[in-house]
Every structure is written in C-alpha cells, then in structure tokens.
Design an enzyme around this catalytic site. Sequence first.
Site, mmCIF file in Angstrom:
data_model
loop_
_atom_site.group_PDB
_atom_site.id
_atom_site.type_symbol
_atom_site.label_atom_id
_atom_site.label_comp_id
_atom_site.label_asym_id
_atom_site.label_seq_id
_atom_site.Cartn_x
_atom_site.Cartn_y
_atom_site.Cartn_z
ATOM 1 N N HIS A 353 -52.727 -24.294 6.783
ATOM 2 C CA HIS A 353 -51.497 -24.316 7.780
ATOM 3 C C HIS A 353 -51.218 -25.883 8.158
ATOM 4 O O HIS A 353 -50.486 -26.217 9.118
ATOM 5 C CB HIS A 353 -51.810 -23.579 9.116
ATOM 6 C CG HIS A 353 -51.541 -22.289 9.031
ATOM 7 N ND1 HIS A 353 -50.181 -21.660 9.061
ATOM 8 C CD2 HIS A 353 -52.369 -21.131 8.565
ATOM 9 C CE1 HIS A 353 -50.215 -20.179 8.935
ATOM 10 N NE2 HIS A 353 -51.400 -19.899 8.433
ATOM 11 N N LYS A 541 -40.930 -25.433 21.496
ATOM 12 C CA LYS A 541 -42.049 -25.299 20.733
ATOM 13 C C LYS A 541 -43.676 -26.012 21.339
ATOM 14 O O LYS A 541 -43.234 -26.582 22.429
ATOM 15 C CB LYS A 541 -42.094 -26.257 19.372
ATOM 16 C CG LYS A 541 -41.508 -27.681 19.587
ATOM 17 C CD LYS A 541 -41.216 -28.365 18.239
ATOM 18 C CE LYS A 541 -40.017 -27.616 17.502
ATOM 19 N NZ LYS A 541 -40.226 -26.901 16.309
ATOM 20 N N ARG A 542 -44.676 -25.766 21.045
ATOM 21 C CA ARG A 542 -45.778 -26.360 21.633
ATOM 22 C C ARG A 542 -45.572 -28.094 21.900
ATOM 23 O O ARG A 542 -44.944 -28.635 20.890
ATOM 24 C CB ARG A 542 -47.408 -26.304 20.871
ATOM 25 C CG ARG A 542 -47.628 -25.054 21.126
ATOM 26 C CD ARG A 542 -47.967 -24.572 22.382
ATOM 27 N NE ARG A 542 -49.399 -25.369 22.903
ATOM 28 C CZ ARG A 542 -50.331 -24.644 22.872
ATOM 29 N NH1 ARG A 542 -50.635 -23.481 22.359
ATOM 30 N NH2 ARG A 542 -51.382 -25.540 23.477
ATOM 31 N N LYS A 547 -44.250 -33.377 17.016
ATOM 32 C CA LYS A 547 -43.284 -32.626 17.394
ATOM 33 C C LYS A 547 -42.100 -33.466 17.967
ATOM 34 O O LYS A 547 -41.015 -33.254 17.937
ATOM 35 C CB LYS A 547 -43.530 -31.418 17.889
ATOM 36 C CG LYS A 547 -44.349 -30.356 17.021
ATOM 37 C CD LYS A 547 -44.694 -29.034 17.850
ATOM 38 C CE LYS A 547 -45.484 -27.921 17.131
ATOM 39 N NZ LYS A 547 -44.706 -27.217 15.936
ATOM 40 N N THR A 649 -41.442 -22.291 12.030
ATOM 41 C CA THR A 649 -40.707 -21.176 12.251
ATOM 42 C C THR A 649 -39.680 -20.894 13.150
ATOM 43 O O THR A 649 -38.824 -20.431 12.978
ATOM 44 C CB THR A 649 -41.812 -19.865 12.152
ATOM 45 O OG1 THR A 649 -42.636 -20.224 13.390
ATOM 46 C CG2 THR A 649 -42.576 -19.777 10.973
ATOM 47 N N LYS A 653 -35.906 -19.060 13.008
ATOM 48 C CA LYS A 653 -35.629 -17.965 14.253
ATOM 49 C C LYS A 653 -34.179 -18.688 14.861
ATOM 50 O O LYS A 653 -33.262 -17.857 14.937
ATOM 51 C CB LYS A 653 -36.417 -17.891 15.596
ATOM 52 C CG LYS A 653 -37.518 -17.358 14.953
ATOM 53 C CD LYS A 653 -38.702 -17.776 16.264
ATOM 54 C CE LYS A 653 -40.157 -17.528 15.991
ATOM 55 N NZ LYS A 653 -41.173 -18.061 17.001
HETATM 56 C C1 PLP Z 1 -41.931 -19.091 16.632
HETATM 57 C C2 PLP Z 1 -42.738 -19.700 17.922
HETATM 58 C C3 PLP Z 1 -43.510 -20.625 17.846
HETATM 59 C C4 PLP Z 1 -43.521 -21.584 16.703
HETATM 60 O O1 PLP Z 1 -42.328 -22.716 16.898
HETATM 61 P P1 PLP Z 1 -42.327 -24.046 16.073
HETATM 62 O O2 PLP Z 1 -40.931 -24.451 16.446
HETATM 63 O O3 PLP Z 1 -42.233 -23.485 14.598
HETATM 64 O O4 PLP Z 1 -43.449 -24.684 16.403
HETATM 65 C C5 PLP Z 1 -44.187 -21.338 19.006
HETATM 66 N N1 PLP Z 1 -44.327 -20.193 20.091
HETATM 67 C C6 PLP Z 1 -43.840 -19.279 20.093
HETATM 68 C C7 PLP Z 1 -43.713 -18.509 21.428
HETATM 69 C C8 PLP Z 1 -42.861 -18.706 19.079
HETATM 70 O O5 PLP Z 1 -42.056 -17.610 19.290
#
Ligand code: PLP
Length: 804
Positions: A353, A541-542, A547, A649, A653
């Site tokens: 990952h 995101k985190r 990032k 991911t 979304k």
């Molecule tokens: C999809 C998702 C992530 C991953 O987000 P990235 O933008 O790909 O880092 C992290 N936390 C939650 C709650 C998510 O639904």
Amino acid sequence: MSREEFISSFQDKLTTSFGKSMEEATNKEAYQTVSLILRDMILRNWQKTQNKQREKDEKQMYYFSMEFLLGRLIESNLINTGLEKICVEALIELGFKPEEVFSEELDAGLGNGGLGRLAACFLDSLASLNLPGHGMGIRYKYGLFQQKMVNGYQVELPDYWLKDDYMWETKRSEKAIEVHFAGNVQLQSADGHLQVEHTDYERVLAIPYDVPIVGYDNQFVNSLRLWSAESMPNSFHFHSQKGTDYYHYLDYKRSVEQISEFLYPDDSYYEGKLLRLKQQYFLVSAGLQSIIRRFKKKHNDFLLFPQKIAIQINDTHPSLVIPELMRLLMDIEKLSWDDAWDITIQTVAYTNHTTLVEALEKWPVHMVKSLLPRIYMIIEEINERFCQSIYFEHPALRNEIANMAIISYEQIHMAHLAIVGSHSINGVAKLHTEIIKKREMKNFYRVFPERFNNKTNGITHRRWLLNVNPSLAQLISNTIGDGWIKEPRKLIHLIKYTDDSSLQDEISSVKLKNKQKLAKYIRDEYQITIDPNSLFDVHIKRLHGYKRQLLNLFHILHLYQLCKENPNVQFTPRTFIFGAKAAPGYHFAKQVIKLITAAADKINHDPFVKDKLKLIFLENYNVSLAEKIIPAADISEQISTASKEASGTGNMKLMMNGALTIGTLDGANIEIRDMVGPKNIFTFGLNSKEVFEYQQNGDYRARDVYNSDQRLSAVMDTLVNQSFFQDDVEFKNIYYSLLYNNDEYFVLKDFDSYVEAHQHVEQTYRNESSWNKKSITNIAHSGKFSSDRTISEYANEIWNIHPM
Ligand SMILES: *Cc1c(COP(=O)(O)O)cnc(C)c1O
C-alpha cells in the site's frame, strides 16, 4: 415483506425487546428495532449461504486486515436486502424521521483511512458478486479516536463504539481459539521428525464475533470475523501462600484484554510497539487456526489446502501469516518444510500500500524472539534459505543480498518476508505498481517477476453513490436505466448525454440540493453560514505531509490576500471544506490543523471577504461525515506530492458524485485522467519522475522558490508575522520545515502551477454548461473505479475463486 408486515413486526419487536409502545419509543429504540427485523432476515440468508458453501466445498478467500473501516451498516443492509423503501415509508408512517433513526448507529471506525475503508468496500463487492470471500480482523473495543476541536487544536477522545450493543455482530464463544505468546521452545528429534516443545507460554483466548456481510439483491451473505482477546481464568496457576495470586491474575487479565483494546491511530507510519506486534500475531494465529479447523472437517490432505483456501494480506500488517502457517503445518500437522513452504506460498498473496519509508514495518529481532520464539526460528530459516537461493541462483544479485535479506541489522523486514512468502504481490494503482517494480522492490522483481501485478483500487458504488446520493442515483437511472447498479461500467452510457442541456440542468440542480443540505448541516453544527451557490472545494483525508493540505491552505491565503488588496477583483465565491484527523503523535500535522482553523477564524470573520471566501474545518472526519460531504462537492482536492499517494480512493468517491478533480499525476488520479481525458480534470505540478530526479540529484532549493515568488513569500510570511493570526499564534515550525528543511513534499515548488490550475477551475466554473458537461463525463467514467471491477480482478487473477 410488505409495508404492513414491516410495521407489524416493528410493533412486535418494540414490545418484546423494549416493552414500549410506539409513542414512547426513542430514535435509538427505533433504530435497534429496525436492526432486529433486518437481522432476522439476514441471519436466515447467512445460514443458507454457509450451508450451500459447505455442501459445495467451494474455495474460500480470507482477507486478513488489521483495519476494517465499516462506518454504519444500517442503510447499506437495507439497500442490499431490498427493504430500504419499505422501511423508510414505514418509519415515516410511524412518525419517525428515517435519517435521524439511522444516524443512531455508531460508526464502526476500526480503521485509520484508505486502507481500512478499502477492506470494507472489498467485503461489500465480494458479497455482491456472490464470491465466497470473508474478512478477518480485530474487534477493537475502541476504534479510531474521536477528534474534538478545542480552540482550533485537535484533541483526541476515546471512541467507545460498543457502548450500545452492536446490532450486527454475533458472538461465537463455542468457536474460541487459543493463542500462545512468549515462553520457551525446545527442538528435539524424535524418530526422524522434529519435535517442537513450547512451554511456559502465556495463553490467550481469541473469541470470534461474526458480522454478516450482505450482498446486493442476491441473498448472499459472507462473514467478517472480528477477534476479541480474553483471559483464561482456568489456565492460571494459583499456588502462592502469600495471597498475591489474585493480583497477579488481575495483571494477567488486564494485559490479555489490552490486545484487542484499541486501534493504533497511525496512518502510513510505523511504530515498533510491542502491543501492536501482539495484535498482529493474535489476528494471524486465531484466523489461521480457525481456517485450518474448518478445512480439516472435509479434508485430511494438506496438499489440497491452496485449492480450497486463498489468503490476502492487506499490507504487511498481517504478514506473520507466513511463518504462522508454516508453524501450524509443520509443528501441528507434521508436514515437511518443503511441503509446508509450497502450500504457504501458493495460499498467501500480499498487497503493498505504500512506498513511504516511514511506513515500512521493521520489527526488532529481540522483540519477535521473546514474544514469538517459535515464529522467530521459522523466519530465520526462511531468511537463510532465501539468501542462499539468491547467492546460488542469482549470482548477479550477490551484492544486493544484504539489502534483500528478511533479517538484517537486528531487524525483520516485513515487506521482504511478505514478498518471499507469497505467490502474488500487487500494487494498488498503475503508477504505484510501476514504482514498486522499477524502484522500491526492483531486486525482488528481478527474482520473482511473475509474482508482481497491479490491482487498481476501487470503491463500492452502492454505498458511495446509490446510498449517499439517492437523487443523483435516481437521475442516472431515469436517464440510462438502472442496469448500472449491477454493472457499474454501464455508467458510460451517460456519455451520450453530456451535451443534453436538460440533463446538465438536472445534474446541477441535484448538486445544488446536496450543497444546500450540507450548508444546513454546517449552519446547525457550526453556526457558520455558507452560500450553496459558491464553489464547494473539498479536501477530505487523513492529515499528512505528503497529502499537502498545506498547499491548499497557501492557495486560500493567497486568494484572501488578493481580495484584501483589490476589493474589486473579479471573483468566483468559494467555500473551502477540510476534514482530517492527524495521528496524535504527529506534531507537524497537528500544527497544520491549527493553521487551517486559525486561517478559518481570520477569513470567516473578515467582513471584507464575506461573500467571497469561507473556510470550514469539519470536526471528526469519518465515514459518516464523508457521506455527508461528498455528494455536495464541486471540486475534489487530490494534490499529493507525485509518487507518494499509492492510489487514493477519496478521489474515486468524489468523481463518482460529479466533482471535478484538481490533482497531481499521482496514484489513481492518472487513471482518472486517462478515463475522462485531460480536458475533464485539472492536473498540475511535478510528475513522479521529476520528483525522483530532484531527490536523486539533491538540486531542489525551496529558498530560491520562496525568493522568486512574491505571492508565495507574502503567504508564508503570515506564519511568522505575529500580527496576522489572532492570539499571537505563530507557525514557526511549519515555516522552518519548508525553508530550512528544504520542503520535503515540494509544496513551494508546486505552488505556482497549483495557483494556475485553480484559475482554470474558476474560469471553467463560470461557464455552467461546460462545468456540468465535465461533471457528467466524470460520473460516466467512474464505473471503472467500482470495487466490483477490482474484486473481479483479484478473484480471477490471484485467488481463483468463483461466483456461486
Ligand atoms: C475514503 C476514505 C479515506 C481515504 O481517502 P483518501 O483521499 O484516499 O486518502 C479516508 N477516510 C475515510 C473516512 C474515507 O471514507
């Protein structure tokens, strides 16, 4: 089930479970009552699915993961069982607000971010595709911490998600497994066989709690098995005369229960904590023993094992499955090393990952040796044989053996163990897989080229479109029919309608309604008013250096300064929305959060920019919050330093909900661009090759960029200018990390092209029809990013499992 039947079971259950009448029932009781009705139905299908699988003796896949970020299951279960419409109508008829009732379920936050959410999406796709595949995880008593904002700082609170009964789990005490830690190991040779004697170990009971995973409209139900650690009172020797035994027992009980107490809150980061190692072995050993127990009910020939069982490990966290499976096959089942090794390799597959060095797991030898003495011996032997094989079979790599060894410098390299002990190693997006093959693991790629493959991540379109954005889902079905729900690739039929002005208008009015809904939520929760007609720019995101939330913030501060300098500037009103948790020990990330909230304070209270700029930091980003934000997004921020985000991911979304991406050529952004075409995405910044070249040559000078870009220096100087932010807060550390530590993530370098990309966004947004056309194009191409596609690839190319 009809609506009338639903209402009558509702009344029944309410009386028998809570002794209440409809008028007295709270939202929580209504939620629990709905869950109980649903549970009855699911359990029947669960048993049917299991019986059928036992009968047919189908190959089963087990997805081992330290994280499953499920969020709520109520709506997903209602939709997948086909009861949603009836339930919603019934609740309304009974005087409840369905949304309030469903939000009584506490998020199962048993994961940090993308890696854990991926595991949850995979379970949904496995069940929906009628594939026999199950999850193996830990039932943490506390999930990922709850983030509370105090004076703009993140404060972490425990997430006690089990405080009400968890409605979806079934405890299976009768299927408990014993797991052993520490102690002494003696090897003896007894009539040609190796006899392993393990003594004085600590005994831990692993209790499985099974959660049914419901497929969409197919009555197919898989399992997620979550293990909980319990002490074994009967195994404890009470023998002292001094009356101290009882306290020793309590110590032992406490130390055992700690194993499944909480989820480590680190994302893309490794810490060599003993308790974490215990958690990993606990999951792996309990999981494998339960799989073998089931296998033995039908078979006595272990050579058949890989034809009946596939194991996927989600990152290296569960990579102890390799030595543990060896141990069980040799020490307990009495197989030879060679047979056990063949079986292990054929059974196990590994997903990588990340290539971030700070995230690569390396356990100190002394820790593994004392906590898992037999496992250590087996890892040593695997290492010995592997290094020998390189020496004799790949002489060209002799100088690389020290870099490739599983054990070196008193550390065990879990990624090396995972590669050597599995038949498949996959990256999670095309670029990421290329980086693994050509750079990070290139020596291993030379030895095992056939093991490496790509499986671009995906998300379940059932949760992330059908469930979270019902108006968009309905509009799509009205336009192209509802075939896309079972075959998400059919979303491509929307492409015929990109120029259809009535669809464009409808897309835009669905988006506006979603934005109004989010605006109302923000007004209710934060007492901040935002304009639903402004451009909603979303960065969720985190929080992590790579990032680059900081890059986004610098652009916002730049816009703010522009507005202040020139009040008459032509300006598209914008609302910037952030959601992010920082790991509790990640000081830099926490400072960036404080910087965002300090900037929000300043901007939102400045009457000068009132109708132009708003900045909102939403507290406690988790799955349920993501579900609220994503349908309302116009712009999706995917701006990681190129090469650092393995896939992402969140990008998928947001695209699926009609947001346009502003992003770097990183992770799956590249595949998004390849699908939608460069006109329908805003890309900017260094590419991965350029980033690697700067890193290799060491010729990046952040200071020069700062000196040469007046906009950038004006923004950055606010970090150390005591008069800019209120309360005299200053952000020297951030400033220094950029200028004196030379900006590890190339924030300064990419600033100029990021600003330009945003200007392009703004221009495009002014042309509503062109924007809507791009939005439809993105939705149309998002079918590729359904996890149904990802899971079909895993099933066919790695697991060899088949729909039932
Ligand atoms: C999809 C998702 C992530 C991953 O987000 P990235 O933008 O790909 O880092 C992290 N936390 C939650 C709650 C998510 O639904």
